[in-house]
Design a protein around this motif. Structure first.
Motif, PDB file in Angstrom:
ATOM      1  N   LEU A  84      28.072 -33.541  15.477  1.00  0.00           N
ATOM      2  CA  LEU A  84      26.688 -33.717  15.005  1.00  0.00           C
ATOM      3  C   LEU A  84      25.870 -34.306  16.151  1.00  0.00           C
ATOM      4  O   LEU A  84      26.380 -35.081  16.958  1.00  0.00           O
ATOM      5  CB  LEU A  84      26.658 -34.664  13.806  1.00  0.00           C
ATOM      6  N   PHE A  85      24.580 -33.942  16.221  1.00  0.00           N
ATOM      7  CA  PHE A  85      23.750 -34.448  17.310  1.00  0.00           C
ATOM      8  C   PHE A  85      23.332 -35.879  16.994  1.00  0.00           C
ATOM      9  O   PHE A  85      22.567 -36.116  16.063  1.00  0.00           O
ATOM     10  CB  PHE A  85      22.522 -33.556  17.488  1.00  0.00           C
ATOM     11  N   PRO A  86      23.808 -36.825  17.786  1.00  0.00           N
ATOM     12  CA  PRO A  86      23.637 -38.231  17.395  1.00  0.00           C
ATOM     13  C   PRO A  86      22.188 -38.710  17.472  1.00  0.00           C
ATOM     14  O   PRO A  86      21.825 -39.655  16.802  1.00  0.00           O
ATOM     15  CB  PRO A  86      24.512 -38.991  18.392  1.00  0.00           C
ATOM     16  N   ARG A  97      30.327 -38.899  30.187  1.00  0.00           N
ATOM     17  CA  ARG A  97      30.556 -39.421  28.843  1.00  0.00           C
ATOM     18  C   ARG A  97      29.982 -38.505  27.775  1.00  0.00           C
ATOM     19  O   ARG A  97      30.020 -38.824  26.593  1.00  0.00           O
ATOM     20  CB  ARG A  97      29.948 -40.830  28.728  1.00  0.00           C
ATOM     21  N   GLN A  98      29.437 -37.375  28.199  1.00  0.00           N
ATOM     22  CA  GLN A  98      28.847 -36.478  27.211  1.00  0.00           C
ATOM     23  C   GLN A  98      29.931 -35.673  26.509  1.00  0.00           C
ATOM     24  O   GLN A  98      30.894 -35.239  27.129  1.00  0.00           O
ATOM     25  CB  GLN A  98      27.862 -35.536  27.884  1.00  0.00           C
ATOM     26  N   ASP A  99      29.735 -35.487  25.215  1.00  0.00           N
ATOM     27  CA  ASP A  99      30.658 -34.674  24.436  1.00  0.00           C
ATOM     28  C   ASP A  99      30.227 -33.214  24.590  1.00  0.00           C
ATOM     29  O   ASP A  99      29.175 -32.824  24.121  1.00  0.00           O
ATOM     30  CB  ASP A  99      30.593 -35.121  22.976  1.00  0.00           C
ATOM     31  N   PHE A 122      23.548 -40.218  37.043  1.00  0.00           N
ATOM     32  CA  PHE A 122      23.553 -39.096  36.100  1.00  0.00           C
ATOM     33  C   PHE A 122      24.976 -38.590  35.862  1.00  0.00           C
ATOM     34  O   PHE A 122      25.348 -38.246  34.743  1.00  0.00           O
ATOM     35  CB  PHE A 122      22.681 -37.959  36.614  1.00  0.00           C
ATOM     36  N   MET A 123      25.763 -38.560  36.921  1.00  0.00           N
ATOM     37  CA  MET A 123      27.135 -38.064  36.753  1.00  0.00           C
ATOM     38  C   MET A 123      27.919 -38.964  35.822  1.00  0.00           C
ATOM     39  O   MET A 123      28.672 -38.493  34.968  1.00  0.00           O
ATOM     40  CB  MET A 123      27.834 -37.968  38.115  1.00  0.00           C
ATOM     41  N   ALA A 124      27.736 -40.270  36.001  1.00  0.00           N
ATOM     42  CA  ALA A 124      28.463 -41.205  35.135  1.00  0.00           C
ATOM     43  C   ALA A 124      28.096 -40.956  33.677  1.00  0.00           C
ATOM     44  O   ALA A 124      28.957 -40.968  32.795  1.00  0.00           O
ATOM     45  CB  ALA A 124      28.142 -42.639  35.533  1.00  0.00           C
ATOM     46  N   ILE A 143      19.181 -31.052  23.801  1.00  0.00           N
ATOM     47  CA  ILE A 143      20.424 -31.821  23.710  1.00  0.00           C
ATOM     48  C   ILE A 143      20.678 -32.603  25.002  1.00  0.00           C
ATOM     49  O   ILE A 143      20.821 -33.829  24.981  1.00  0.00           O
ATOM     50  CB  ILE A 143      21.631 -30.903  23.438  1.00  0.00           C
ATOM     51  N   THR A 144      20.735 -31.904  26.118  1.00  0.00           N
ATOM     52  CA  THR A 144      21.154 -32.557  27.358  1.00  0.00           C
ATOM     53  C   THR A 144      20.110 -33.552  27.851  1.00  0.00           C
ATOM     54  O   THR A 144      20.437 -34.695  28.172  1.00  0.00           O
ATOM     55  CB  THR A 144      21.440 -31.506  28.440  1.00  0.00           C
ATOM     56  N   LEU A 145      18.851 -33.119  27.907  1.00  0.00           N
ATOM     57  CA  LEU A 145      17.817 -34.021  28.419  1.00  0.00           C
ATOM     58  C   LEU A 145      17.664 -35.286  27.585  1.00  0.00           C
ATOM     59  O   LEU A 145      17.645 -36.384  28.142  1.00  0.00           O
ATOM     60  CB  LEU A 145      16.478 -33.279  28.535  1.00  0.00           C
ATOM     61  N   PRO A 146      17.571 -35.171  26.244  1.00  0.00           N
ATOM     62  CA  PRO A 146      17.475 -36.410  25.465  1.00  0.00           C
ATOM     63  C   PRO A 146      18.670 -37.327  25.704  1.00  0.00           C
ATOM     64  O   PRO A 146      18.521 -38.546  25.774  1.00  0.00           O
ATOM     65  CB  PRO A 146      17.451 -35.916  24.017  1.00  0.00           C
ATOM     66  N   PHE A 147      19.845 -36.717  25.879  1.00  0.00           N
ATOM     67  CA  PHE A 147      21.027 -37.526  26.140  1.00  0.00           C
ATOM     68  C   PHE A 147      20.883 -38.268  27.462  1.00  0.00           C
ATOM     69  O   PHE A 147      21.341 -39.404  27.613  1.00  0.00           O
ATOM     70  CB  PHE A 147      22.261 -36.613  26.167  1.00  0.00           C
ATOM     71  N   LEU A 148      20.223 -37.637  28.428  1.00  0.00           N
ATOM     72  CA  LEU A 148      20.105 -38.242  29.754  1.00  0.00           C
ATOM     73  C   LEU A 148      18.901 -39.174  29.866  1.00  0.00           C
ATOM     74  O   LEU A 148      18.722 -39.832  30.885  1.00  0.00           O
ATOM     75  CB  LEU A 148      19.987 -37.152  30.814  1.00  0.00           C
ATOM     76  N   MET A 149      18.066 -39.199  28.823  1.00  0.00           N
ATOM     77  CA  MET A 149      16.819 -39.945  28.920  1.00  0.00           C
ATOM     78  C   MET A 149      17.010 -41.404  29.337  1.00  0.00           C
ATOM     79  O   MET A 149      16.329 -41.868  30.267  1.00  0.00           O
ATOM     80  CB  MET A 149      16.080 -39.867  27.579  1.00  0.00           C
TER      81      MET A 149
END
Ligand SMILES: Nc1ncnc2c1ncn2[C@@H]1O[C@H](COP(=O)(O)OP(=O)(O)OP(=O)(O)O)[C@@H](O)[C@H]1O
Ligand SMILES: [Mg+2]
Lengths: 365, 281, 431
Positions: free
Chosen positions: A88-90, B177-179, B171-173, B200-206
């Motif tokens: 799921l997208f957290p 940890r990204q699923d 960023f690599m670190a 998905i990716t950008l918000p995760f990296l924000m």
């Protein structure tokens, strides 16, 4: 929503020089609840990822609804995958999760929102849309994942051990919910599990896999009662096993010399006189000597009772006949059972309840 | 020679070991005290001297409390201009480093190839290169190749050369940890690669993006060695401080020091507190 | 490459690859390549035109120096006069630094009053005017003893005269130069001469810089290891937070300011001498005072101060990942403290030590701020200063490039040795 059929045509998968899935032919009917059962590492997930498009088969072709999927990326296939860890997208709320597939298709927000609410209602999560996935319980998260997958109206839903993270109670509850959902939507379910109870209770048909090979595809009943290979026989359910030499054949019925005496059983697979064979008989098909009302021939053996376990509706007797352990499940009828704590007893089972298979099939284990 | 039995050893060893531990703990504590004095006393002197009316920064020769050096600072056109230059360079560095670092990190985390170690080595090499070499090479290259004289632009480029590497490592670190299943799930639900990246990716990296921008900013403002070589006749706050120091000490530098110390202490405290709360919660 | 397209699609992959390519090309490889090319390009300046331009260059440098001196002297003059007015005509006491006088004609930095003639002659491969305050001879003591005002005025006049003379000479020489062809006498060719022509002095400085940087690295390790250990093994959360604060704050404060704070201490009129004075060991009033700056000890002290924290954090990070039970277990087994560190903690901290050593070495070998500011041009030169002068004073970029390359190679060699000794890979180093 309408299910579509999935055909694997000579599909195999190699990673370097390791073959995770041997060439496989498999047809999964439209609208079917199909399970793939097998021990860890046997290639279940690999098959699923080939169907969903995350892996390209090393050989062979995957067809969905008659269309070859070669070169079609996951986002263009009529499949939806429910991941082993749900994924799921957290950072998104529950409803945004559910509506994600619609968002990707450019559906306006209002419509998305409404559709998400409908789907959440379907999985009994009305009013939870604004929460974050982390604020839900395990079972609720599970249902969000299902709603999210159903939102894109897939023809085929692929589920990779979706219940493995849940506790037993919830697992049993979710089994029936999944089954209901499948009936309601008519979508083809391909369900992966290494839990045989799950596979047998929910599925229309089950494929049993071992070491990259699909050993048998059949209905739950057939898998249980008519296992096609020694692996299936021993992997699904409990079995008593006797080893011996085939000494004669009478049509379907084979005669086997064992250390426990001569036994009769149905032959499955190919074996000739003199071959090493194994006899499988389920604990619930073994009775105490003397019981039985018909005159059918019986295999009889003398055994020592070593332990008696009461399991509510059943009484399990753990015995030993020669060097072979024998387990017997007796229905708990309340009177005779308690006297059977120890001592010698006669056991018997019908040849039609036992099967004989050549050892050779299992030798590669 | 007396013979010692095992019992005697066992009886004597424990208290002795305890004593040794207490003793070595005490030595360590004493050492730490010395070390932190070494770290902080000079800074305290620097802060104190900013309030001394003595035009030679000093704490021993106290000529009265004053704030006049603080008032003098904003009137010093070169310092003010230098600060503006620093900010402009830092802005440029952020704009260059974040996209470059991000692109490098995205490629390195997914590139399944033997070339990836080589690529990694090349991309982190600026961190391991002395600052003056970075500054000098940038200055030479941009003049020789594009006829561009050293100035604010080359300074920003030279700084970005190594700050981008730091961004990339951050960023690599994060990406490690990204699923990956999240991306696959999104793709499976019909999203295009671009949509997956954006949603998905950008918000995760924000969060990392913000941290990276902050760290780039600080690194850029602070940088001396690289900037010094690459900036030509222009100047930043820090190179100006360096230039002034050569003329002798001025309480004006103490004032800048006070400002830096205050900013650092406040932000470091916030950071440590935030980290502790994050760690506990 | 396939794996990339699979992850990001064609479009994004293209963008990422393009960005990375630009980064590598424009910021890393091409500049480096150009420097190497320059390092191996020898400019023969024995020809007439070259001699000429060299002379013009010298004249410019001298004019620049004179300007600087003039500015200082004027500042002194003005300060002296002001002080005289304020204190009723007493001679100037504490010498205010020039920047304290916000009069527009006396702005401290030379480049604010750039005379157009100061731009380098176009035929020379010299850079734009160097950053202010650096080019003036670093050998000039920054705080000259206060001179009587008349003397100051006299010197100003003398310098003005010399400057006028030089400017005349420059005009003459440039006229001649304009007639001759520009490149005559200057020939470029690929060779290793920029390295082989390195004077013995410079080579010695190179070697001693490497040696000193190694010493700083070693010293930093010795100083910081107990601290890193204590911080990583601190038991209470409060203590950890406090120590982190204590390490982060000095780490985050600008390098120059940290150096500055030490110069304040080590100055002749600085705090250390003040303390000695207060203890009665010296008499500052009588002009006594130990010149702590510009000594090896001072440079080491400040360098360790400036760079030790680059050693602390990597080591701290690795020790923190050590299972503390291992230490307890070793202690239970009766190991001495020494042995625990030697057998348990140090081996575990290896990657951190490697990273810390590399960073500290690189920073100190390439440091220009510490030797320039603390060393005051009196401390034996540091190689970074030599590089700087090749570029900005001798105007020989190719030699500067060669020297930079030498420094870079030394750092790479140090990294490789570290990787071999501590058995770590490049991915362990840059984390
Ligand atoms: N990308 C890969 N590269 C190499 N080998 C792989 C890869 N993916 C799977 N395998 C191997 O293929 C075999 C089958 O893996 P798969 O994930 O399909 O097992 P599984 O049946 O899903 O097991 P589980 O029940 O544990 O999930 C395993 O031996 C695994 O190690
Ligand atoms: Mg699996």
């Amino acid at each position: 929503m309408h299910g579509q059929d999935v055909v694997l045509d000579g599909v195999s998968m190699r990673f370097g020089d390791f073959t995770a899935v041997q060439p496989t032919d498999l047809t999964i009917n439209a609208g079917e609840f199909f399970s793939i059962l097998g021990p860890s590492g046997c290639g279940k997930t690999t098959i699923l990822r080939m169907i969903s498009g995350f892996l390209d088969p090393s050989a062979g072709d995957v067809r969905i609804g008659g269309t070859s999927m070669a070169g079609i990326r996951p986002n263009a296939r009529p499949t939806a995958l429910i991941f082993q860890n749900l994924a799921l997208f957290p950072l998104m709320s529950v409803w945004e999760n559910v509506a994600f597939g619609l968002e990707a298709r450019g559906v306006p927000k209002k419509v998305r929102r409404q559709r998400a609410e409908e789907l959440l209602a379907m999985v009994a999560l009305t009013g939870q849309g604004e929460k974050k996935p982390t604020e839900l319980s395990g079972g609720q998260r599970q249902r969000v994942a299902i709603a999210r997958a159903l939102a894109v109206e897939p023809a085929v839903l692929l589920l990779d051990e979706p219940l493995s993270a849940l506790d037993l109670k919830l697992r049993q509850h979710m089994r029936s919910e999944l089954k209901d959902l499948q009936r309601k939507t008519g979508v083809t379910f391909i369900y992966i599990t290494h839990d045989q109870g799950e596979a047998l209770t929910m599925s229309d048909r089950v494929a049993v896999m071992n070491r990259g090979v699909v050993e048998q595809v059949a209905s739950s009943d057939e898998i249980y009662n008519q296992p096609g290979t020694p692996f299936v026989a021993s992997f699904v359910g409990e079995q008593n096993v006797f080893r011996g030499k085939l000494s004669g054949l009478d049509g379907e019925i084979a005669r086997v010399d064992t250390p426990q005496g001569e036994m009769l059983a149905r032959l499955r697979g190919r074996a000739g006189v003199g071959d090493e064979v194994m006899i499988f008989v389920r604990p619930e098909r073994v009775g105490l000597g003397g019981t039985g009302t018909d005159d059918a021939p019986r295999n009889r053996l003398r055994a020592t009772i070593e332990r008696r376990d009461l399991e509510g509706p059943f009484v399990n007797l753990h015995c030993r006949a020669g060097d072979a352990p024998v387990t017997v499940h007796l229905p708990n009828s309340g009177d005779t059972a308690s006297s059977l704590a120890s001592g010698e007893t006669d056991l018997a089972f019908r040849p039609s309840d036992a099967i004989v298979m050549p050892v050779g099939d299992l030798a590669r284990e | 020679m007396t013979v010692i039995t095992a019992e005697q050893i066992a009886a004597g060893a424990a208290p002795r070991r305890r004593r040794i531990r207490d003793w070595s703990d005490a030595v360590l504590s004493g050492y730490l005290l010395l070390f932190f004095a070494y770290m902080f006393l000079p800074l305290m002197f620097m802060v104190a001297a900013a309030f001394n009316a003595n035009p030679t920064p000093s704490v021993t020769d106290w000529q009265g409390f004053t704030l006049k050096w603080f008032q003098a600072l904003p009137r010093d056109a070169r310092f003010v201009q230098g600060l503006l230059h620093s900010l402009a360079i830092a802005g440029g560095v952020i704009v260059i480093s974040i996209p470059l670092g991000l692109a490098g990190a995205l490629i390195l985390t997914r590139l399944q190839s033997r070339a990836s170690t080589l690529l990694y080595t090349v991309l982190v090499s600026p961190i391991l290169t002395p600052g003056i070499v970075l500054g000098a090479t940038t200055m030479i290259f941009w003049r020789d190749a594009f006829g561009m004289e050293a100035g604010l632009f080359t300074a920003a480029i030279a700084q970005a050369a190594f700050i981008a590497s730091y961004c990339m490592l951050m960023f690599m670190a994060r990406l490690q940890r990204q699923d990956r299943a999240l991306e696959e799930a999104a793709l499976d639900l019909g999203a295009s690669s671009v949509f997956v990246f954006r949603r998905i990716t950008l918000p995760f990296l924000m969060p990392t993006m913000l941290t990276a921008a902050l760290i780039s900013f600080l690194q850029s403002i602070e940088n001396y060695n690289t900037t010094f070589f690459a900036i030509g006749s222009s100047w930043t706050l820090v190179t100006e401080i360096g230039a002034r120091m050569r003329f002798g000490l001025s309480p004006m530098i103490n004032v800048i020091g006070v400002i830096f110390v205050v900013i650092t202490v406040v932000s470091a405290t916030i950071w440590v507190l935030a980290r502790r709360r994050g760690g506990n919660g | 490459m396939n794996s990339l397209v699979k992850s990001y699609g064609k479009g994004l992959t293209g963008i990422f690859l393009a960005l990375t390519a630009v980064w590598i090309a424009l910021l890393i490889v091409l500049p480096q390549a150009r420097m190497i090319e320059r390092a191996f390009t020898y400019v023969d300046r024995s020809g007439d035109a070259a001699t000429l331009s060299l002379e013009i260059d010298r004249a410019y440098t001298r004019v620049f120096d004179i300007d600087t001196d003039l500015r200082d002297l004027r500042a002194q003059l003005q300060a002296g006069q002001e002080a005289g007015q304020a204190a009723g005509g007493a001679p100037a006491g504490g010498l205010p630094s020039p920047s304290l006088v916000p009069s527009p004609s006396l702005t401290p930095s030379p480049s604010l009053t750039p005379s157009p003639s100061l731009t380098p002659s176009p035929s020379l491969p010299s850079p734009a005017a160097p950053s202010p305050g650096v080019a003036p001879s670093p050998f000039a003591p920054p705080q000259q003893a206060a001179l009587p005002l008349e003397e100051v005025e006299g010197r100003i006049v003398a310098l003005e005269e010399e400057k006028a003379g030089l400017q005349g000479r420059i005009a003459e020489l440039e006229a001649i130069e304009a007639e001759t062809t520009k490149t005559a006498g200057i020939s470029e060719s690929y060779s290793a001469k920029n390295f082989t022509n390195m004077s013995e002095l410079h080579f010695r400085i190179f070697l001693s810089t490497i040696f000193y940087a190694l010493c700083v690295t070693l010293l930093s390790f010795v100083v910081c290891y107990p601290v890193a250990y204590a911080a990583a093994t601190a038991k209470s959360a409060n203590k950890v937070a406090l120590m982190m604060l204590g390490l982060i704050i000095p780490y985050a404060i600008n390098e120059l300011l940290r150096i500055f704070s030490w110069v304040m201490i080590l100055e002749k009129q600085g705090i250390l001498n003040g303390v000695l004075d207060a203890l009665g060991l010296i008499d500052m009033q009588a002009g006594e005072g130990i010149r702590f700056v510009a000594s090896n000890g001072a440079v080491f002290t400040v360098m360790v101060y400036a760079y030790v924290l680059f050693m602390v954090f990597p080591i701290y990070n690795t020790i923190e990942t050590l299972d503390k039970n291992q230490i307890e277990a070793a202690r239970d087994l009766g190991s001495s403290t020494w042995r625990i560190h030697w057998r348990v903690v140090l081996p575990h901290a290896k990657p951190g030590i490697a990273v810390g050593a590399i960073m500290t070495f690189m920073l100190s070998a390439g440091s220009i701020a510490v030797p320039e500011i603390v060393g005051r041009g009196l401390h034996p030169d540091w190689f970074a200063q030599v590089i700087y002068r090749r570029f900005f004073e001798a105007g020989s970029w190719n030699e500067g490039a060669a020297y930079s390359l030498a420094l870079l190679v030394a750092c790479i060699a140090f990294i490789l040795v570290n990787m071999a000794v501590f058995r770590v890979g490049i991915r362990d180093i840059a984390k």
